[in-house]
Design a protein around this motif. Structure first.
Motif, PDB file in Angstrom:
ATOM      1  N   GLY A 143      -0.377  14.742  -5.301  1.00 40.29           N
ATOM      2  CA  GLY A 143      -1.025  14.319  -6.386  1.00 40.29           C
ATOM      3  C   GLY A 143      -2.201  13.608  -6.030  1.00 40.29           C
ATOM      4  N   TRP A 144      -2.398  12.399  -6.062  1.00 43.12           N
ATOM      5  CA  TRP A 144      -3.750  11.702  -6.315  1.00 43.12           C
ATOM      6  C   TRP A 144      -3.916  11.131  -4.814  1.00 43.12           C
ATOM      7  N   VAL A 145      -5.076  11.446  -4.155  1.00 44.82           N
ATOM      8  CA  VAL A 145      -5.269  10.965  -2.779  1.00 44.82           C
ATOM      9  C   VAL A 145      -6.490  10.228  -2.771  1.00 44.82           C
ATOM     10  N   HIS A 146      -6.190   8.975  -2.468  1.00 46.45           N
ATOM     11  CA  HIS A 146      -7.421   7.978  -2.538  1.00 46.45           C
ATOM     12  C   HIS A 146      -8.449   8.070  -1.551  1.00 46.45           C
ATOM     13  N   ARG A 147      -8.460   8.512  -0.492  1.00 42.55           N
ATOM     14  CA  ARG A 147      -9.476   8.902   0.402  1.00 42.55           C
ATOM     15  C   ARG A 147     -10.410   7.611   0.718  1.00 42.55           C
ATOM     16  N   ASP A 148     -10.239   6.499   0.403  1.00 45.45           N
ATOM     17  CA  ASP A 148     -11.098   5.643   0.851  1.00 45.45           C
ATOM     18  C   ASP A 148     -10.406   4.085   1.030  1.00 45.45           C
ATOM     19  N   ILE A 149      -9.210   3.981   1.845  1.00 47.90           N
ATOM     20  CA  ILE A 149      -8.420   3.098   2.105  1.00 47.90           C
ATOM     21  C   ILE A 149      -9.276   2.278   3.088  1.00 47.90           C
ATOM     22  N   LEU A 185       0.682  -1.436  -0.097  1.00 46.50           N
ATOM     23  CA  LEU A 185       0.023   0.004   0.096  1.00 46.50           C
ATOM     24  C   LEU A 185       0.770   1.231  -0.074  1.00 46.50           C
ATOM     25  N   CYS A 186       2.036   1.298   0.859  1.00 45.16           N
ATOM     26  CA  CYS A 186       2.842   2.372   0.932  1.00 45.16           C
ATOM     27  C   CYS A 186       3.423   2.704  -0.536  1.00 45.16           C
ATOM     28  N   SER A 187       3.824   1.598  -1.098  1.00 45.63           N
ATOM     29  CA  SER A 187       4.375   1.796  -2.477  1.00 45.63           C
ATOM     30  C   SER A 187       3.655   2.491  -3.464  1.00 45.63           C
ATOM     31  N   VAL A 188       2.161   1.918  -3.552  1.00 45.68           N
ATOM     32  CA  VAL A 188       1.084   2.426  -4.532  1.00 45.68           C
ATOM     33  C   VAL A 188       0.609   3.874  -4.178  1.00 45.68           C
ATOM     34  N   LEU A 189       0.492   4.038  -2.792  1.00 38.92           N
ATOM     35  CA  LEU A 189       0.314   5.364  -2.221  1.00 38.92           C
ATOM     36  C   LEU A 189       1.308   6.419  -2.592  1.00 38.92           C
ATOM     37  N   SER A 190       2.501   5.963  -2.243  1.00 37.41           N
ATOM     38  CA  SER A 190       3.651   7.118  -2.710  1.00 37.41           C
ATOM     39  C   SER A 190       3.619   7.481  -4.082  1.00 37.41           C
ATOM     40  N   ALA A 191       3.380   6.546  -5.232  1.00 39.90           N
ATOM     41  CA  ALA A 191       3.361   6.805  -6.616  1.00 39.90           C
ATOM     42  C   ALA A 191       2.345   7.657  -6.744  1.00 39.90           C
ATOM     43  N   ALA A 192       0.992   7.258  -5.999  1.00 39.29           N
ATOM     44  CA  ALA A 192      -0.104   8.342  -6.398  1.00 39.29           C
ATOM     45  C   ALA A 192       0.130   9.645  -5.817  1.00 39.29           C
ATOM     46  N   HIS A 193       0.656   9.722  -4.648  1.00 38.28           N
ATOM     47  CA  HIS A 193       0.801  10.911  -3.882  1.00 38.28           C
ATOM     48  C   HIS A 193       1.993  11.892  -4.812  1.00 38.28           C
ATOM     49  N   ASP A 194       3.029  11.218  -5.372  1.00 34.67           N
ATOM     50  CA  ASP A 194       3.859  11.934  -6.131  1.00 34.67           C
ATOM     51  C   ASP A 194       3.342  12.340  -7.454  1.00 34.67           C
ATOM     52  N   ALA A 195       2.238  11.902  -8.147  1.00 35.57           N
ATOM     53  CA  ALA A 195       1.793  12.132  -9.375  1.00 35.57           C
ATOM     54  C   ALA A 195       1.073  13.337  -9.635  1.00 35.57           C
ATOM     55  N   HIS A 196       2.036  14.372  -9.726  1.00 38.21           N
ATOM     56  CA  HIS A 196       1.345  15.720  -9.881  1.00 38.21           C
ATOM     57  C   HIS A 196       2.450  16.610 -10.607  1.00 38.21           C
ATOM     58  N   ASP A 197       2.132  17.794 -11.185  1.00 39.33           N
ATOM     59  CA  ASP A 197       2.846  18.755 -11.927  1.00 39.33           C
ATOM     60  C   ASP A 197       3.460  19.371 -10.836  1.00 39.33           C
ATOM     61  N   GLN A 198       4.698  19.893 -11.433  1.00 34.10           N
ATOM     62  CA  GLN A 198       5.899  20.818 -10.425  1.00 34.10           C
ATOM     63  C   GLN A 198       4.925  22.090  -9.680  1.00 34.10           C
ATOM     64  N   ARG A 234       0.547  13.803  12.046  1.00 37.61           N
ATOM     65  CA  ARG A 234       0.953  12.676  11.499  1.00 37.61           C
ATOM     66  C   ARG A 234       2.208  12.883  10.409  1.00 37.61           C
ATOM     67  N   PRO A 235       2.449  11.372  10.434  1.00 37.65           N
ATOM     68  CA  PRO A 235       3.603  11.527   9.286  1.00 37.65           C
ATOM     69  C   PRO A 235       3.118  12.253   8.306  1.00 37.65           C
ATOM     70  N   ALA A 236       3.810  13.251   7.509  1.00 39.33           N
ATOM     71  CA  ALA A 236       3.526  13.862   6.563  1.00 39.33           C
ATOM     72  C   ALA A 236       3.321  13.031   4.989  1.00 39.33           C
ATOM     73  N   THR A 237       4.258  12.161   4.977  1.00 36.49           N
ATOM     74  CA  THR A 237       4.151  11.550   3.635  1.00 36.49           C
ATOM     75  C   THR A 237       4.235  10.149   4.010  1.00 36.49           C
ATOM     76  N   VAL A 238       4.281   9.232   2.993  1.00 34.35           N
ATOM     77  CA  VAL A 238       4.452   7.970   3.203  1.00 34.35           C
ATOM     78  C   VAL A 238       5.815   7.375   3.408  1.00 34.35           C
ATOM     79  N   ARG A 239       6.850   8.251   2.771  1.00 35.14           N
ATOM     80  CA  ARG A 239       8.362   8.020   3.168  1.00 35.14           C
ATOM     81  C   ARG A 239       8.443   8.424   4.690  1.00 35.14           C
ATOM     82  N   ALA A 240       7.807   9.329   5.241  1.00 38.86           N
ATOM     83  CA  ALA A 240       8.086   9.316   6.744  1.00 38.86           C
ATOM     84  C   ALA A 240       7.380   8.374   7.581  1.00 38.86           C
ATOM     85  N   PHE A 241       6.106   8.026   6.990  1.00 37.94           N
ATOM     86  CA  PHE A 241       5.614   6.749   7.609  1.00 37.94           C
ATOM     87  C   PHE A 241       6.303   5.545   7.617  1.00 37.94           C
TER      88      PHE A 241
END
Length: 411
Positions: A216-222, A198-211, A328-335
């Motif tokens: 990026g994308w937040v799931h909101r229903d895990i 889950l951390c792997s895919v969430l990290s990819a989703a959260h980082d998928a955004h323009d500069q 909370r941990p601010a990012t998946v990496r921090a988590f």
């Protein structure tokens, strides 16, 4: 074509005056960037078959070159794309009459189905209404888009086919959901594998955004029902409530302030206040609640952290499910860094660690009282604390009461 017919013969014919690049000089076989595909490369033979006409360009002789390839479906098929030609045609699929799952909000039904031409079993998700309103189409279009953006990620449920009107889409058949595997998730290694996935895919989703965008994308229903086991790996599905990257929202009022979003118990508190403004920490909260569910075997209650009474995951869940998103941990990496702190030699097991007060870090003063070299006494330390004017000591521990110690109780 290969996906449609299973096997095709491909003939590549190169016309006169082919152009080659000298940088392919040392290419072997097909490992080159020009049309000769390595035919005329290698040492002296390379220069004999081409005439240099520019700094890097070479021109070949006028002979026509033909290459023959036989391409089979297995050569191009991937678990991330449909093993057949996906045409976006609803008539290509035969559905069961009754859905095996209906979403709690009544938005969509999920059916077992079959791709008619190839008899491939699939899962087809379609909007519940015969003539769905625009906002439901927009939600499903967002789910389809998120799935395709994450296409190729091993821990994202792939979208194999979808209708151009965004009323249905197709995905592969999963073997189980996390909700159906509570006993397996009692094993620390299995739970750690799920968390890492889950951390792997969430990290990819959260980082998928323009500069310049904040996220990026937040799931909101895990939740356990949206975590599926597909061909031996865990994947995250159901991106219907996802939040687009900041600045890309097509209709900001679609998610109204005060409207609750997510699944009860797993949804972060801010999703019931202003879901549109929720960021990646909302997913961190849900991930913590999911871990709490797996460890305790209990269903979480809304806005109440499901912290295990003891054990290695306690500190992780407690940090991830704080009410204030800023704590909370601010990012998946921090988590994951928090998880790593509790890990034993990088394995799935996470050992318990007792509370360890860190007065030297909190106060900036040594534990050893001045004037008493090498002697560590509580009285001496408290004397320094009193001088520093501190009445509560922060601790690094995994019990909730270990967040701090009232120093007046030690005097």
């Amino acid at each position: 074509m290969t996906l449609k017919f299973g096997e095709i013969d491909l003939y590549l014919e190169f016309s006169l005056q082919q152009r080659c690049d000298q940088r392919c000089q040392d290419a072997i076989g097909d490992d080159c960037v020009c049309s000769c595909l390595g035919e005329n490369h290698g040492g002296a033979a390379y220069l004999r078959n081409w005439t240099q006409v520019a700094e890097t360009n070479l021109v070949g002789d006028p002979e026509v070159c033909v290459r023959h390839y036989r391409v089979r479906r297995s050569d191009v098929a991937s678990e991330h794309v449909a093993p057949y030609e996906a045409r976006g045609e609803r008539k290509d699929y035969a559905c069961d009459k009754l859905p095996f799952h209906s979403q709690e909000n009544g938005m969509a039904d999920v059916f077992h189905a079959t791709h008619k031409a190839t008899s491939t079993p699939v899962v087809l998700k379609k909007l519940h209404d015969k003539n769905p309103p625009l906002h439901k189409k927009a939600r499903m279009a967002r789910e389809i888009l998120a799935g395709r953006i994450l296409s190729g990620h091993p821990n994202a449920m792939p979208v194999w086919d979808a209708g151009p009107d965004s009323t249905w889409f197709v995905m592969p058949v999963a073997q189980a959901t996390a909700m159906e595997c509570p006993d397996e998730l009692k094993d620390p290694t299995t739970l750690r594998a799920l968390v890492d996935s889950l951390c792997s895919v969430l990290s990819a989703a959260h980082d998928a955004h323009d500069q310049g965008a904040s996220h990026g994308w937040v799931h909101r229903d895990i939740k356990p029902a949206n975590v599926l086991r597909l061909d031996g790996r865990w994947v995250l599905a159901d991106w219907g409530l996802t939040r687009r990257p900041a600045g890309q929202t097509t209709h900001p009022q679609r998610t109204r302030a005060g409207a609750s979003m997510g699944s009860e118990g797993f949804a972060a508190p801010e999703l019931s206040i202003d879901a549109h403004s929720a960021g990646p920490t909302a997913d961190i909260y849900s991930l913590g609640q999911l871990i709490g569910w797996a460890v305790t075997g209990r269903a979480p209650q809304q806005n109440i952290p499901l912290i295990p009474e003891s054990g290695p995951w306690r500190a992780v869940v407690r940090a991830a499910t704080r009410t204030d998103p800023g704590r909370r941990p601010a990012t998946v990496r921090a988590f994951l860094g928090l998880v790593a702190q509790r890990s034993r030699n990088g394995s799935g097991g996470i050992p318990c660690q007792g509370a360890q007060p860190r007065p030297d870090l909190v106060l900036g003063v040594p534990l050893v009282p001045q004037g008493v070299p090498g002697e560590r006494t509580v009285a001496g330390f408290l004397q320094q604390v009193q001088v520093a004017g501190v009445g509560r000591l922060a601790c690094d521990g995994e019990e909730p009461q270990d967040d701090g110690v009232d120093l007046s109780t030690l005097r």
